[in-house]
Write an enzyme that holds these catalytic residues in place. Structure first.
Site, PDB file in Angstrom:
ATOM      1  CD  GLU A   1      -1.825  -2.394   1.263  1.00 32.68           C
ATOM      2  OE1 GLU A   1      -0.708  -2.685   1.753  1.00 32.68           O
ATOM      3  OE2 GLU A   1      -2.658  -3.255   0.941  1.00 32.68           O
TER       4      GLU A   1
ATOM      5  CG  HIS B   1     -12.534  -7.499   5.197  1.00 31.15           C
ATOM      6  ND1 HIS B   1     -11.886  -8.341   6.053  1.00 31.15           N
ATOM      7  CD2 HIS B   1     -11.848  -7.566   4.032  1.00 31.15           C
ATOM      8  CE1 HIS B   1     -10.870  -8.912   5.439  1.00 31.15           C
ATOM      9  NE2 HIS B   1     -10.818  -8.458   4.211  1.00 31.15           N
TER      10      HIS B   1
END
Ligand SMILES: Cc1ncc(C[n+]2csc(CCOP(=O)(O)OP(=O)(O)O)c2C)c(N)n1
Ligand SMILES: [Mg+2]
Length: 803
Positions: free
Chosen positions: A529, A596
């Site tokens: 990332e 999530h």
């Protein structure tokens, strides 16, 4: 691994060698003088490039127009060698001179030796980046320059390999640009370094990193930093092998002038030609003045090391080499050295005068106001007399603006009654303060966001258009069809991230687009990332239009440091001279489980001011934001609602064309009793609660704020509470998170308290992370029943006889 490349003829000219010797001496003298300025209290902090002069002179020789730099605070000689910096600006940086006509970097916003070169003109249009030597803007966090460096190099790959981009002649020379990076030996311990090196090897980009190995990171020696004490040794596994592309490693010595020049000549030529990443491990580097002005290196370097550093001082070694090679006489070299010393002294004097002059003018204007008054001030002042405060101010030998302002504000508090009546002194002081505060504000508060005509806030909105036959499609298709249009329109647009390419995204929002537009435009990346973000920052600085995809909002944390330190400050720290219009696309809010379904919006908005934050409630809104953002030059994050990809939405006829203005909330439901303010996935939940409440005779006005930054720039929410007089702030963030932010915006900043008949309330997710399963969600995040009860409770409190 290569060492000791031969020196080509062109660099053996006496004139050029002596010019280099002069520059090395000048740079060293600036470091010495700069350190003194700090230690004598005239400057606040100093960090310098002493000991690293020759490496940078050698590197600069290979740096061409169109190339890019991403370096760190030791690079003063490099910048001077490229003609991007001089001895006078060295002092402007050191003193923090805010005059942007002379301090071309940050205008006094960052430490000294943090460099940048504008990528836009004063009117916001792009500069011709091929006709200048480019430098991205330095940051202080160690290795923070690395992910951005990857992006700068990756742009060259795209510019070379995608022939459609060859026509952008002011952005690229067909991708021949090298991205040069520098980093200290100790900073290679950081994860950013390793992530970048791996990604560069995978991507095969023209990235040339120099490690200045002086053996220390402040006081901590290499044995605590690097396995086996050698960065090039442990990078061996990354090296190119036949049929297995990797990186090239070159080794040199920091004091070896001809060796360094040959090394860089050879290494950069290969890097430029073959687009292969290159690492230069430069050992035997010194730091004669110690790390910075914060301490002295005698505390941690042994006698032996200090002696070695003296002996292997690069300038001393260069002198020896010149004499051995009989290129110049000792007298010639002495003259050059003393001229360089003189220039440093002169620049220090001039730089100080230039820094002091406007401050003294400001002070004199204040003093004049006091001296011109007719009042004799017989009354006793509460703290100190106006005259005394003024006299004290005049005694300050090296004033800074703070001295002037402190005095002015203190004087204002101690103006006597007679002055007040006879001299309008207070008005005059207020006038002085206002004028100079406005000026200081321009120096320190401007350019957090793009203030030019290219600001996304100036983009004209276009409503989505529907016809009778507009089909209802899953949300993911809205995004896909929108991207399809955008990719067709704008060749500079690329999107990249994990699973974005071959399968078209984990939620199929890019389905089929790699096949249609090619791997260079819709691209899979490794799971990394921080460098996905860096890749985007670098591309955006070079005029591309990147969308960096972070698979889930929860994983943005891996990139948060750079988002906050680098992207969010790019425009601010260059005083409006650079833009990095990167779009970060991610998805979040309620779904399932701790990692999530997060909605850590307060963490985001409070760490990335300088980046706009869009929190669309559905994919039509998300598409509308992408369309708007691509018309302007600001960085932004778009958080798609994770549970919305399969939900049906009407497909607008003008897909790819409609644009949603940032900062304008949308009223979803008109109502009269109470206003609910929310965003993202919770809008849908609140709409259901509002429906249920209406059955109980409660009329809710539901507002979707749409973007958290900027926040309600037109006062839509205030208008609503003028009508309802009650407000509930709702979201899935932690208690005291984004609801507290919204509450402050409305109640304090916009003066909403004045219209409220009930105390403002917040309803949020729980303090803990959201638990797994539908039940986990139900008990972790606000649901329709919670909202119903909260609103009902507020109404009952307000009108007990009715509810
Ligand atoms: C992330 C981060 N941690 C700590 C620091 C404080 N710091 C500034 S410079 C430095 C040492 C860097 O050493 P090195 O990379 O070898 O560069 P050198 O100063 O030796 O040229 C440290 C620890 C920082 N700026 N950023
Ligand atoms: Mg070091």
């Amino acid at each position: 691994m290569k060492q000791n490349s031969p020196l080509s003829e062109q660099y053996m000219k006496k004139e050029s060698i002596l010019a280099d010797f002069r520059l090395a001496n000048l740079s060293r003298n600036l470091s010495i003088t700069g350190r003194r300025e700090v230690l004598s209290g005239k400057a606040k902090f100093g960090i310098f490039g002493d000991g690293k002069e020759l490496i940078q002179i050698a590197m600069a020789k290979q740096f061409k127009d169109g190339d890019w730099r991403s370096g760190y605070y030791r690079d003063q000689t490099w910048m001077m060698a490229m003609g991007l910096y001089d001895s006078l600006e060295f002092f402007h940086q050191l003193y923090g001179n805010t005059d942007r006509s002379v301090h071309h970097g940050s205008g006094g916003r960052v430490f000294n030796n943090h460099f940048s070169v504008p990528n836009i003109n004063p009117d916001g249009t792009w500069r011709d980046l091929t006709k200048q030597k480019n430098s991205s803007a330095d940051i202080s966090p160690t290795a923070g320059q690395m992910p951005r460096l990857l992006g700068l190099a990756y742009a060259s790959k795209l510019f070379r390999q995608n022939k459609d981009l060859h026509r952008y002649k002011t952005l690229t020379l067909k991708g021949n640009e090298v991205a040069f990076g520098s980093i200290g030996d100790a900073s290679t311990s950081e994860g950013h370094f390793w992530e970048t090196m791996n990604a560069a090897g995978v991507l095969q980009v023209p990235m040339a990193v120099s490690v200045y190995d002086d053996g220390y990171g402040i006081s901590v020696p290499k044995k605590y930093q690097t396995t086996k004490g050698s960065i090039s040794d442990i990078l061996k596994g990354f090296e190119n092998e036949p049929g297995r592309p990797g990186i090239l490693i070159f080794k040199g010595k920091g004091w070896d002038y001809p060796g360094l020049i040959g090394l860089y000549e050879e290494g950069i030529a290969i890097c430029r030609r073959d687009h292969v990443p290159v690492l230069f491990h430069i050992e035997e580097v010194t730091q004669p003045l110690g790390h910075s002005t914060s301490g002295s290196h005698e505390r941690y370097k042994s006698e032996e090391r200090l002696k070695w550093e003296e002996e292997f001082d690069p300038i001393k070694k260069m002198r020896e080499w010149i004499l051995n090679e009989k290129i110049a006489t000792p007298e010639e070299l002495d003259t050059i050295a003393s001229e360089a010393e003189e220039e440093a002294k002169e620049s220090r004097k001039k730089g100080w005068e230039m820094f002091q002059e406007p401050i003294k003018i400001e002070r004199d204007a204040l003093v004049k106001i006091i001296e011109n008054r007719t009042c004799k001030c017989h009354e006793e002042a509460k703290e100190a007399s106006v005259d005394l405060i003024t006299e004290d101010l005049q005694k300050v030998i090296a004033p800074i603006r703070k001295d002037n302002f402190m005095a002015a504000r203190k004087i204002l508090r101690n103006v006597c009654e007679t002055c007040y009546k006879s001299d309008n002194l207070k008005e005059e002081l207020h006038g002085w303060l206002k004028r100079n505060y406005d000026d200081a504000s321009k120096s320190y508060d401007s350019f957090l966001y793009n203030e030019k005509s290219t600001s996304v806030l100036n983009v004209k909105p276009v409503d989505p258009v529907y016809s009778e036959n507009s089909p209802e499609v899953p949300g993911r298709q809205i995004l896909r069809d929108n991207y399809d249009k955008l990719f067709s329109k704008n060749p500079l647009l690329v999107i990249f991230g994990e699973d974005v390419g071959y399968i078209g995204g984990v939620n199929q929002s890019l389905e089929g687009l790699q096949k249609k537009f090619g791997e260079l435009r819709v691209t899979d990346t490794g799971i990394r990332e921080a460098t996905i973000l860096g890749q985007g920052i670098g591309l955006s600085l070079r005029g591309m239009r990147p969308i960096a995809e972070i698979q889930y909002l929860d994983y943005l944390m891996y990139a948060l440091q750079l988002l906050s330190d680098d992207l969010a400050t790019t425009h601010y720290r260059t005083a409006g001279r650079m833009v990095a219009p990167l779009i970060i696309s991610t998805r979040g809010h309620r779904l399932e489980g701790i990692w999530h379904s997060g909605s850590p919006m307060s963490m985001l908005i409070n760490s990335v001011r300088g980046v706009y934050v869009c929190s669309p409630r559905d994919m039509t809104r998300a598409a509308g934001f992408y369309n708007t953002l691509l018309e302007g030059n600001d960085p932004a994050i778009v958080i798609e609602p994770l549970n919305g990809y399969r939900l049906k939405e009407k497909l607008p006829d003008n897909i790819g064309e409609f644009r949603i203005r940032l900062g304008v909330p949308e009223i979803i439901n008109l109502g009269t009793d109470l206003t609910i303010v929310t965003y993202g996935s919770t809008v849908r939940v609140a709409a259901e609660a509002a429906r249920q409440l209406s059955l109980h005779d409660i009329s809710v006005e539901l507002i979707d704020v749409q973007t958290l930054v900027p926040f309600d720039i037109e006062g839509v929410i205030l208008d609503s509470i003028k009508k309802t007089n009650r407000i509930l702030f709702l979201d899935e963030d932690v208690p005291g998170g984004t609801t507290a932010y919204m509450l402050q915006e409305i109640v304090e900043k916009q003066g909403g308290w004045y219209y409220l008949d009930s105390p403002p309330k917040t309803l949020t997710g729980k303090e803990h992370r959201p638990a797994y399963t539908t039940d986990g969600d139900y008990f972790s995040k606000p649901n329709a029943e919670d909202i119903f009860d909260a609103v009902y409770g507020m109404m009952k409190e307000a009108v007990p006889e009715k509810f």
